[in-house]
Design a protein around this motif. Sequence first.
Motif, PDB file in Angstrom:
ATOM      1  N   PHE A  19       0.641  -0.999  -0.071  1.00 45.48           N
ATOM      2  CA  PHE A  19      -0.025   0.071  -0.019  1.00 45.48           C
ATOM      3  C   PHE A  19       0.750   1.153  -0.022  1.00 45.48           C
ATOM      4  CE2 PHE A  19      -2.815  -3.443   1.363  1.00 45.48           C
ATOM      5  CZ  PHE A  19      -4.084  -2.690   0.800  1.00 45.48           C
ATOM      6  N   ASN A  20       2.223   1.122  -0.090  1.00 45.91           N
ATOM      7  CA  ASN A  20       3.112   2.201  -0.031  1.00 45.91           C
ATOM      8  C   ASN A  20       2.797   2.958  -1.534  1.00 45.91           C
ATOM      9  OD1 ASN A  20       5.052   3.826  -0.373  1.00 45.91           O
ATOM     10  ND2 ASN A  20       6.478   2.864   0.983  1.00 45.91           N
ATOM     11  N   VAL A  21       2.378   4.083  -1.400  1.00 48.69           N
ATOM     12  CA  VAL A  21       2.014   5.049  -2.781  1.00 48.69           C
ATOM     13  C   VAL A  21       3.500   5.390  -3.573  1.00 48.69           C
ATOM     14  CG1 VAL A  21      -0.150   5.964  -1.849  1.00 48.69           C
ATOM     15  CG2 VAL A  21       1.896   7.241  -1.387  1.00 48.69           C
ATOM     16  N   ASP A  22       4.501   5.420  -2.645  1.00 54.41           N
ATOM     17  CA  ASP A  22       5.740   5.583  -3.436  1.00 54.41           C
ATOM     18  C   ASP A  22       6.354   4.453  -4.147  1.00 54.41           C
ATOM     19  OD1 ASP A  22       7.639   7.603  -4.237  1.00 54.41           O
ATOM     20  OD2 ASP A  22       9.045   6.929  -2.726  1.00 54.41           O
ATOM     21  N   TYR A  23       5.490   3.412  -4.160  1.00 54.17           N
ATOM     22  CA  TYR A  23       6.379   2.100  -4.746  1.00 54.17           C
ATOM     23  C   TYR A  23       5.389   1.931  -6.042  1.00 54.17           C
ATOM     24  CZ  TYR A  23       9.095   0.933  -0.691  1.00 54.17           C
ATOM     25  OH  TYR A  23      10.168   0.935   0.192  1.00 54.17           O
ATOM     26  N   GLU A  24       5.875   0.891  -6.829  1.00 52.23           N
ATOM     27  CA  GLU A  24       5.140   0.487  -8.191  1.00 52.23           C
ATOM     28  C   GLU A  24       4.844  -0.945  -7.861  1.00 52.23           C
ATOM     29  OE1 GLU A  24       8.016   0.977 -11.099  1.00 52.23           O
ATOM     30  OE2 GLU A  24       8.740   3.303 -10.545  1.00 52.23           O
ATOM     31  N   ARG A  25       3.642  -1.130  -8.708  1.00 53.69           N
ATOM     32  CA  ARG A  25       3.157  -2.561  -8.964  1.00 53.69           C
ATOM     33  C   ARG A  25       2.607  -2.988  -7.699  1.00 53.69           C
ATOM     34  NH1 ARG A  25       8.208  -5.314 -12.593  1.00 53.69           N
ATOM     35  NH2 ARG A  25       7.894  -3.667 -14.354  1.00 53.69           N
ATOM     36  N   ASN A  26       1.611  -1.940  -7.061  1.00 53.15           N
ATOM     37  CA  ASN A  26       0.972  -2.602  -5.837  1.00 53.15           C
ATOM     38  C   ASN A  26      -0.463  -2.186  -6.019  1.00 53.15           C
ATOM     39  OD1 ASN A  26       1.435   0.202  -5.558  1.00 53.15           O
ATOM     40  ND2 ASN A  26       2.754   0.090  -3.841  1.00 53.15           N
ATOM     41  N   ILE A  27      -1.013  -2.141  -4.812  1.00 55.98           N
ATOM     42  CA  ILE A  27      -2.480  -1.603  -4.884  1.00 55.98           C
ATOM     43  C   ILE A  27      -2.879  -0.171  -5.436  1.00 55.98           C
ATOM     44  CG2 ILE A  27      -4.550  -1.516  -3.448  1.00 55.98           C
ATOM     45  CD1 ILE A  27      -3.754  -4.225  -4.279  1.00 55.98           C
ATOM     46  N   SER A  32      -4.707   3.741  -9.436  1.00 60.31           N
ATOM     47  CA  SER A  32      -4.699   4.814 -10.398  1.00 60.31           C
ATOM     48  C   SER A  32      -4.483   4.515 -11.626  1.00 60.31           C
ATOM     49  CB  SER A  32      -2.990   5.385  -9.783  1.00 60.31           C
ATOM     50  OG  SER A  32      -3.138   6.078  -8.592  1.00 60.31           O
ATOM     51  N   PHE A  33      -4.177   3.350 -12.206  1.00 65.63           N
ATOM     52  CA  PHE A  33      -4.280   2.999 -13.337  1.00 65.63           C
ATOM     53  C   PHE A  33      -5.594   2.865 -13.885  1.00 65.63           C
ATOM     54  CE2 PHE A  33      -5.105  -1.121 -16.002  1.00 65.63           C
ATOM     55  CZ  PHE A  33      -4.547  -0.620 -17.287  1.00 65.63           C
ATOM     56  N   LEU A  34      -6.581   2.315 -13.142  1.00 71.77           N
ATOM     57  CA  LEU A  34      -7.850   1.943 -13.397  1.00 71.77           C
ATOM     58  C   LEU A  34      -8.616   3.086 -13.520  1.00 71.77           C
ATOM     59  CD1 LEU A  34      -8.460  -1.351 -11.402  1.00 71.77           C
ATOM     60  CD2 LEU A  34      -8.195  -1.250 -13.905  1.00 71.77           C
ATOM     61  N   ALA A  35      -8.490   4.054 -12.677  1.00 74.21           N
ATOM     62  CA  ALA A  35      -9.123   5.349 -12.666  1.00 74.21           C
ATOM     63  C   ALA A  35      -8.580   6.342 -13.856  1.00 74.21           C
ATOM     64  CB  ALA A  35      -8.624   6.224 -11.368  1.00 74.21           C
ATOM     65  N   LEU A  36      -7.449   6.242 -14.269  1.00 80.80           N
ATOM     66  CA  LEU A  36      -6.952   7.039 -15.531  1.00 80.80           C
ATOM     67  C   LEU A  36      -7.380   6.210 -16.695  1.00 80.80           C
ATOM     68  CD1 LEU A  36      -3.254   7.602 -14.436  1.00 80.80           C
ATOM     69  CD2 LEU A  36      -4.989   9.648 -14.845  1.00 80.80           C
ATOM     70  N   LEU A  37      -7.786   5.189 -16.592  1.00 78.83           N
ATOM     71  CA  LEU A  37      -8.300   4.277 -17.802  1.00 78.83           C
ATOM     72  C   LEU A  37      -9.576   4.599 -18.047  1.00 78.83           C
ATOM     73  CD1 LEU A  37      -7.716   2.389 -20.003  1.00 78.83           C
ATOM     74  CD2 LEU A  37      -7.919   0.563 -18.619  1.00 78.83           C
ATOM     75  N   LEU A  73      -1.228   4.201 -18.676  1.00 84.72           N
ATOM     76  CA  LEU A  73       0.218   3.111 -19.178  1.00 84.72           C
ATOM     77  C   LEU A  73       1.255   3.697 -18.415  1.00 84.72           C
ATOM     78  CD1 LEU A  73      -0.656   2.630 -22.669  1.00 84.72           C
ATOM     79  CD2 LEU A  73      -1.261   1.288 -20.785  1.00 84.72           C
ATOM     80  N   ASP A  74       1.621   4.918 -18.291  1.00 87.98           N
ATOM     81  CA  ASP A  74       2.586   5.386 -17.690  1.00 87.98           C
ATOM     82  C   ASP A  74       2.802   5.149 -16.158  1.00 87.98           C
ATOM     83  OD1 ASP A  74       4.959   7.260 -17.302  1.00 87.98           O
ATOM     84  OD2 ASP A  74       3.814   8.489 -16.115  1.00 87.98           O
ATOM     85  N   GLU A  75       1.398   5.005 -15.759  1.00 81.29           N
ATOM     86  CA  GLU A  75       1.332   4.746 -14.240  1.00 81.29           C
ATOM     87  C   GLU A  75       1.969   3.499 -13.704  1.00 81.29           C
ATOM     88  OE1 GLU A  75       0.568   5.825 -10.296  1.00 81.29           O
ATOM     89  OE2 GLU A  75       0.044   7.029 -11.977  1.00 81.29           O
ATOM     90  N   VAL A  76       1.572   2.437 -14.941  1.00 80.06           N
ATOM     91  CA  VAL A  76       2.155   1.020 -14.527  1.00 80.06           C
ATOM     92  C   VAL A  76       3.994   0.948 -14.890  1.00 80.06           C
ATOM     93  CG1 VAL A  76       0.233  -0.071 -14.282  1.00 80.06           C
ATOM     94  CG2 VAL A  76       1.223   0.307 -16.402  1.00 80.06           C
ATOM     95  N   SER A  77       3.951   1.660 -15.943  1.00 78.99           N
ATOM     96  CA  SER A  77       5.419   1.570 -16.461  1.00 78.99           C
ATOM     97  C   SER A  77       6.542   2.728 -16.286  1.00 78.99           C
ATOM     98  CB  SER A  77       5.371   1.538 -18.105  1.00 78.99           C
ATOM     99  OG  SER A  77       4.756   2.909 -18.447  1.00 78.99           O
ATOM    100  N   GLN A  78       5.820   3.725 -15.355  1.00 78.01           N
ATOM    101  CA  GLN A  78       6.729   4.752 -15.068  1.00 78.01           C
ATOM    102  C   GLN A  78       7.837   5.491 -16.159  1.00 78.01           C
ATOM    103  OE1 GLN A  78       6.775   6.114 -11.837  1.00 78.01           O
ATOM    104  NE2 GLN A  78       4.667   5.026 -11.791  1.00 78.01           N
ATOM    105  N   TRP A  79       7.278   5.487 -17.381  1.00 79.88           N
ATOM    106  CA  TRP A  79       8.092   6.101 -18.617  1.00 79.88           C
ATOM    107  C   TRP A  79       8.532   7.368 -18.078  1.00 79.88           C
ATOM    108  CZ3 TRP A  79       3.422   4.534 -22.401  1.00 79.88           C
ATOM    109  CH2 TRP A  79       3.386   3.268 -22.469  1.00 79.88           C
TER     110      TRP A  79
END
Length: 211
Positions: A19-27, A32-37, A73-79
């Motif tokens: 649940f750490n918002v500063d980490y990737e590939r978690n809840i 955020s990915f689903l909300a943006l999509l 897509l950037d939310e999950v890939s961190q481009w």
Amino acid sequence: MTLYFLPDYPSRDFLANGFNVDYERNIPTLYSFLALLFSSLLLGAIAHAKNLDSCRYKHHWTILSFIFLYLSLDEVSQWHEKLANPMRSLVNTTGFLYFNWVVPMGFLVAIFLLSYSKFLFHLPVATKKLFVAATALYIGGAIGMEMLAGYIVYTTGPERNLSYVIVTTLEEFLEMLGIVVFIHALISYIKTYLGGVSWNIYIPGKNTEVT
């Protein structure tokens, strides 16, 4: 915060990382990915309706839909973080610009806001206010809080301290809140000015339809 204020307990690190918002590939990343999509889909639905009506701003809605698709897509890939090394070779950024990807992103945001000014003013007053609020919240989090987090890292070192955790948590909160406000604006706009929207899903080979 559980790592700073609560005693150790089973699976503490697992839950904290999940649940750490500063980490990737978690809840939070998934949310955020689903909300943006979802925002991209709503914008696409509006763009389709505007295209049928030959609205002068139909392309603005379409471009917005693709922008939010990219953001999801950037939310999950961190481009955007991959811009750090090229920017570091061009500009020696310090202080509030320590996370130097905010430089090109800030430039792009400024261009976007200028190019969409007429589009914004043509919107109904209620939608316009919600769009402005959503934009201020999202950009304030994504760029404003990121600059503050960069300054903390620059002055205190790369070790994640409590100040950094608070700022990054506030950053993600503002981004999430901005998207929630934006989704509310889009749904309200669709309901009030487009008469609603529906999606029909057909499963080939079966007499199944979901609306």
